[in-house]
Design an enzyme around this catalytic site. Structure first.
Site, mmCIF file in Angstrom:
data_model
loop_
_atom_site.group_PDB
_atom_site.id
_atom_site.type_symbol
_atom_site.label_atom_id
_atom_site.label_comp_id
_atom_site.label_asym_id
_atom_site.label_seq_id
_atom_site.Cartn_x
_atom_site.Cartn_y
_atom_site.Cartn_z
ATOM 1 N N LYS A 116 0.811 -1.212 0.000
ATOM 2 C CA LYS A 116 0.000 0.000 0.000
ATOM 3 C C LYS A 116 0.847 1.267 0.000
ATOM 4 O O LYS A 116 0.444 2.309 -0.530
ATOM 5 C CB LYS A 116 -0.968 -0.027 1.179
ATOM 6 N N GLU A 200 -1.160 7.749 7.903
ATOM 7 C CA GLU A 200 -1.810 8.776 7.088
ATOM 8 C C GLU A 200 -2.825 9.530 7.943
ATOM 9 O O GLU A 200 -3.215 9.073 9.026
ATOM 10 C CB GLU A 200 -2.487 8.176 5.855
ATOM 11 N N HIS A 235 -14.254 -2.221 9.712
ATOM 12 C CA HIS A 235 -13.735 -2.072 8.360
ATOM 13 C C HIS A 235 -14.141 -3.216 7.430
ATOM 14 O O HIS A 235 -13.582 -3.366 6.347
ATOM 15 C CB HIS A 235 -12.207 -1.916 8.368
ATOM 16 N N ARG A 291 -8.930 -8.065 -7.589
ATOM 17 C CA ARG A 291 -9.702 -9.309 -7.704
ATOM 18 C C ARG A 291 -11.158 -8.959 -7.915
ATOM 19 O O ARG A 291 -11.532 -7.788 -7.900
ATOM 20 C CB ARG A 291 -9.551 -10.128 -6.422
#
Length: 488
Positions: A116, A200, A235, A291
């Site tokens: 990431k 972040e 999440h 995917r």
């Protein structure tokens, strides 16, 4: 066209891939663990092979076992579905080395988007907006503190690899940063074998909106609009819809173009999703899911494009069967993930034998499942029972159909999230389309309403379907739609 596909997955996604193959005239094979012996997906495929004991790591995730079964079956391709091996570059490379076509992006692309930190850096250079944060892994607490003072709090610490929200930790101030960093790094190492983490800025209460892409090996790439995935717990997505109430036509076009730039930048081939956070009318890159997604049916319902068939055509070396100018969004679609979980106990897993199963039907209702009466939801794997998908000419009709479908759905013998979904559909925030990733935590009446609906369903278990409760919910949906269109 591919001749025979080995589906390296289980449950409803295995059934979904087998169905697409059958429509294209492609033979199929699957592998199954001891826990899945006799499961419906093993009977849908043309052939089924035992691949090991129950734990996933010793069966479905054991690359050599999977490849051995694929070779024994005589397959010339492997479709990994989602989860398990779908985003594992080592598996994609191993398929290629074994002379098997991997239905998905090449291993080099999976490696890039799976990192990431590297993906953020790469896509930022391509002009795709990213959430302000580090473009290198955070080395130590001192490095993290320096970054935090530059970005400001709150922050979120994330693993550089993996997904599903595992290990992500929100940090409100300097006092908790070092501990969050250490915990995230340890969990990332355990879950993904990769301890790198990054930091972040945390965007409070954003919307989670993703763009579906398709790209072939001939240079063509299209996007198929967006999916709203803001209703989550830890999440993990619970309810998805297409399109999103958050996007204007201009913002949809801008996000779609950004997703295509992202795909081209990394050399993407196949079906995939570029995920964004939307806040204050702006969007920020989150990650690439390389995917097919669990929620892909809502896109299929509003575009008419069969995403799994497109995957198979692309893997066969054929050009895309759809052009950007052909893509249009018609009507509205919703998906509810029915899991074997207890929403009143923090969504704890509720594995067991399904004593009774009756799927809904009627206009605008699609059910993707891999269970039947007598099936067992094992404790070793994902707890998904079925995906209920509805389509309507507008959001009001899609929601009303979902309310009816959930009322018709019967899953006996285990605890499921059905009452929770019915409570969501009755939420005034949901009905107005005012969603955010903290919806479940902030909609305080949700659990109380779930408890009432669960008791109601239990009381009428012998009388199916119900009458007044579902009629009252549909009436509430219609009333909310009028308010949303005309204002209070």
């Amino acid at each position: 066209m591919l001749r025979k596909v080995y589906v390296a997955n289980r449950g409803e996604i295995a059934v979904r891939v087998v169905r697409a193959c059958r429509e294209l005239g492609i033979a199929t094979a699957v592998g199954y663990s001891e826990a899945d012996a006799g499961a419906p997906f093993t009977r849908y495929a043309d052939e089924a092979f035992p691949i090991g004991p129950a734990p996933a790591a010793e069966s479905y995730l054991a690359i050599e076992r999977v490849l051995a079964a694929a070779r024994t079956s005589g397959a010339d391709a492997v479709h990994p579905g989602y989860g398990f091996l779908a985003e594992n570059p080592r598996f994609a490379d191993a398929c290629a080395e074994a002379g098997l076509t991997f239905v998905g992006p090449p291993g080099s692309v999976l490696a890039l988007v799976g990192d990431k930190v590297a993906a953020r850096r790469e896509l930022s250079q391509a002009g795709v907006p990213v959430v302000p944060g580090t473009e290198e892994p955070v080395r130590d607490p001192e490095h993290a503190l320096a970054v935090a003072r530059e970005l400001g709090f709150p922050l979120i610490v994330k693993p550089a690899g993996g997904g599903g929200g595992i290990g992500m930790t929100v940090v409100e101030g300097e006092a908790g940063l070092a501990q969050a960093l250490e915990a995230c790094r340890a969990l990332a190492a355990t879950a993904f074998g990769w301890p790198d983490v990054y930091v972040e800025r945390y965007l409070p209460g954003p919307r989670h909106v993703e763009i579906q892409i398709l790209a072939d090996a001939h240079g063509s790439c299209v996007h198929l609009g967006e999916r709203e995935c803001s209703i989550q717990r830890r999440h993990q997505k619970l309810v998805e819809e297409a399109p999103s109430t958050a996007l204007t036509p201009a913002l949809r076009r801008e996000m779609g173009e950004a997703a295509i730039r992202a795909a081209r930048r990394v050399g993407y081939v196949g079906a995939g999703t570029v995920e964004f956070l939307v806040s204050g009318g702006r969007f920020f890159f989150l990650e690439v899911n390389a995917r097919i997604q669990v929620e892909h049916p809502v896109t299929e319902m509003v575009t008419g494009v069969d995403l799994v068939k497109e995957q198979l055509r692309i893997a066969s070396g054929l050009p895309l069967g759809v052009r950007q100018e052909d893509v249009g969004l018609r009507g509205w679609a919703l998906e509810c993930r029915i899991n074997a979980e207890d929403p009143l106990q923090g969504f704890t897993p509720s594995p067991g034998r399904i004593a009774a199963y009756r799927a809904p039907g009627g206009p605008g209702v699609r059910v993707d499942d891999g269970v039947e009466t007598g099936s067992t939801i094992p404790p070793f794997y994902d707890s998904l029972v079925a995906k209920i998908v509805t389509w309507g000419g507008d959001r009001e009709e899609a929601v009303a159909r979902m309310s009816r479908a959930l009322d018709e759905l019967v899953v006996g013998g285990i605890t499921t999230t059905i009452p929770f979904h019915q409570a969501v559909l009755s939420s005034s925030l949901f009905l107005r389309g005012e969603l955010a990733t903290d919806f479940v935590e902030t909609e305080t009446a949700l659990l109380d309403h779930t408890r009432r609906i669960a008791a109601e369903r239990e009381a009428r278990a012998e009388r199916w379907p119900s009458r007044s409760p579902v009629r009252a919910r549909v009436a509430a949906i219609a009333a909310a739609a009028v308010v949303a269109q005309t204002g209070p």
